[in-house]
Write an enzyme that holds these catalytic residues in place. Structure first.
Site, PDB file in Angstrom:
ATOM      1  N   ARG A   1       0.958  -1.307   0.102  1.00  0.00           N
ATOM      2  CA  ARG A   1       0.012  -0.118  -0.030  1.00  0.00           C
ATOM      3  C   ARG A   1       0.860   1.280   0.062  1.00  0.00           C
ATOM      4  O   ARG A   1       0.807   1.922  -1.047  1.00  0.00           O
ATOM      5  CB  ARG A   1      -1.049  -0.039   1.375  1.00  0.00           C
ATOM      6  N   ASP A   2       1.546   1.704   0.912  1.00  0.00           N
ATOM      7  CA  ASP A   2       2.343   2.699   1.327  1.00  0.00           C
ATOM      8  C   ASP A   2       3.576   2.743   0.310  1.00  0.00           C
ATOM      9  O   ASP A   2       3.956   3.962  -0.233  1.00  0.00           O
ATOM     10  CB  ASP A   2       2.800   3.042   2.598  1.00  0.00           C
TER      11      ASP A   2
ATOM     12  N   HIS B   1       6.425   4.645  12.329  1.00  0.00           N
ATOM     13  CA  HIS B   1       6.357   4.457  10.939  1.00  0.00           C
ATOM     14  C   HIS B   1       7.369   5.462  10.177  1.00  0.00           C
ATOM     15  O   HIS B   1       7.131   6.664  10.272  1.00  0.00           O
ATOM     16  CB  HIS B   1       5.027   4.807  10.257  1.00  0.00           C
TER      17      HIS B   1
ATOM     18  N   HIS C   1      10.254   6.623   7.608  1.00  0.00           N
ATOM     19  CA  HIS C   1      10.948   6.711   6.214  1.00  0.00           C
ATOM     20  C   HIS C   1      12.253   6.918   6.265  1.00  0.00           C
ATOM     21  O   HIS C   1      13.040   7.628   7.042  1.00  0.00           O
ATOM     22  CB  HIS C   1      10.217   7.646   5.268  1.00  0.00           C
TER      23      HIS C   1
ATOM     24  N   CYS D   1       9.164   9.295  -1.329  1.00  0.00           N
ATOM     25  CA  CYS D   1       8.743  10.469  -0.704  1.00  0.00           C
ATOM     26  C   CYS D   1       8.254  11.453  -1.827  1.00  0.00           C
ATOM     27  O   CYS D   1       9.335  11.922  -2.533  1.00  0.00           O
ATOM     28  CB  CYS D   1       9.578  11.199   0.292  1.00  0.00           C
TER      29      CYS D   1
ATOM     30  N   ASN E   1      10.249   3.851   2.505  1.00  0.00           N
ATOM     31  CA  ASN E   1      10.029   3.457   3.862  1.00  0.00           C
ATOM     32  C   ASN E   1      11.179   2.603   4.413  1.00  0.00           C
ATOM     33  O   ASN E   1      11.871   2.120   3.595  1.00  0.00           O
ATOM     34  CB  ASN E   1       8.656   2.455   3.806  1.00  0.00           C
TER      35      ASN E   1
END
Length: 303
Positions: free
Chosen positions: A12-13, A203, A205, A236, A245
């Site tokens: 997803r991310d 979470h 990055h 990003c 990530n």
């Protein structure tokens, strides 16, 4: 170190920030591969409008054909319409999201923070009526691309509201990858005076190479749930070309080397990441993955 819960968000991310469009069939295969590698918590897609994230425009198809595996499947839902779509699929639980800075929230959701809370409460209430759990994401906790520093008091206020409305866990996001370990430690120390560590997740990055160190600080502070992305998938939007990530492989290696059993098979995980690399036509940034690939190549050349 206590047991660590790893939440895999690459599908997803990670994929939502990749220019390549992967098929629903390939995503299903990746889900199976990740589960076979030992991943237990998988965020598989997002039910936002397809025009906003075309990479996940197949959310209904992917979530309606999930492999029957011992995995908790989660999907992101932005509002009631997204939740109603998700409820027709095999997803186990959902996640809502908003930012800790008004400007980023307006850019992302087209609403202020205060205007967003009632929208999320409607989602949480309906999900609970259907017997589903809801997780919360708070973005820009450690910095906003528009406002810069984000006050800890704002983050705490927002998290308290989310917990009161019934989310079971809040993932604190370093959305633009600016956080450094000492800053993470200080902010967590302040947040943990009003929020329980058991209800928080990290979470991070790896935009500036501090993701793994920040994750370790989280673990030392008692926050034992961490979001990662296989291969370090993603990026990003505010830092073109930067790493995305925190890579699942890098975290698993650090934990296993430190004596913490994750239940994840690093070799299988790396093979999955190398497999998706071919479909994305680009190398993934995970440092452990690079070393694994180099060793694998060396072994083949020696045969």
């Amino acid at each position: 170190m206590a047991e660590v819960k790893i939440v895999e968000v690459g599908l997803r991310d990670g994929l939502q920030n990749e220019p390549a469009m992967l098929s629903a069939e390939l995503k299903r295969e990746l889900i199976s591969r990740l589960a076979e590698a030992g991943v237990k918590h998988l965020e598989v897609t997002s039910f936002v409008h397809p025009k906003w994230i075309p990479q996940l425009s197949d959310a209904d198809l992917v979530a309606s054909n999930l492999p029957d595996l011992p995995v908790t499947y989660r999907a992101l839902v932005p509002n009631r319409q997204g939740l109603e779509r998700a409820l027709k699929t095999g997803v186990d639980e959902y996640a809502v999201f908003m930012s800790a800075s008004d400007t980023h929230n307006r850019k992302n959701i087209n609403k202020s923070m205060k205007e967003t809370l009632p929208v999320l409460k409607e989602v949480v209430d309906l999900a609970h009526q259907e017997g589903k759990r809801i997780r919360g994401y708070v973005s820009t906790v450690f910095g906003c691309p528009y406002e810069g520093e984000v006050p800890v008091k704002t983050v705490a206020w927002l998290c308290e509201h989310l917990l009161q409305m019934g989310v079971y866990e809040i993932s604190l996001g370093d959305t633009i990858g600016v956080a450094a370990p000492q800053e993470v430690k200080q902010k967590l120390n302040e947040l943990l005076t009003v929020l329980p560590a058991s209800r928080l997740a990290g979470h991070f990055h790896d935009t500036r190479g501090t993701g793994l160190a920040n994750a370790y600080v989280c673990l030392e502070a008692g926050v034992h749930t961490l979001d990662t992305s296989f291969g370090g998938l993603g990026g990003c939007p505010y830092a073109p070309g930067a790493a995305g990530n925190l890579a699942t492989e890098d975290l698993v290696y650090m934990l296993e080397r430190s004596g913490v059993k994750t239940g994840i098979d690093l070799n299988r995980l790396c093979e999955t990441s190398l497999y998706v690399q071919k479909h994305l036509n680009k190398p993934l940034p995970s440092k452990f993955l690079k070393s694994y690939a180099a060793e694998r190549k060396k072994q083949k050349e020696g045969q």
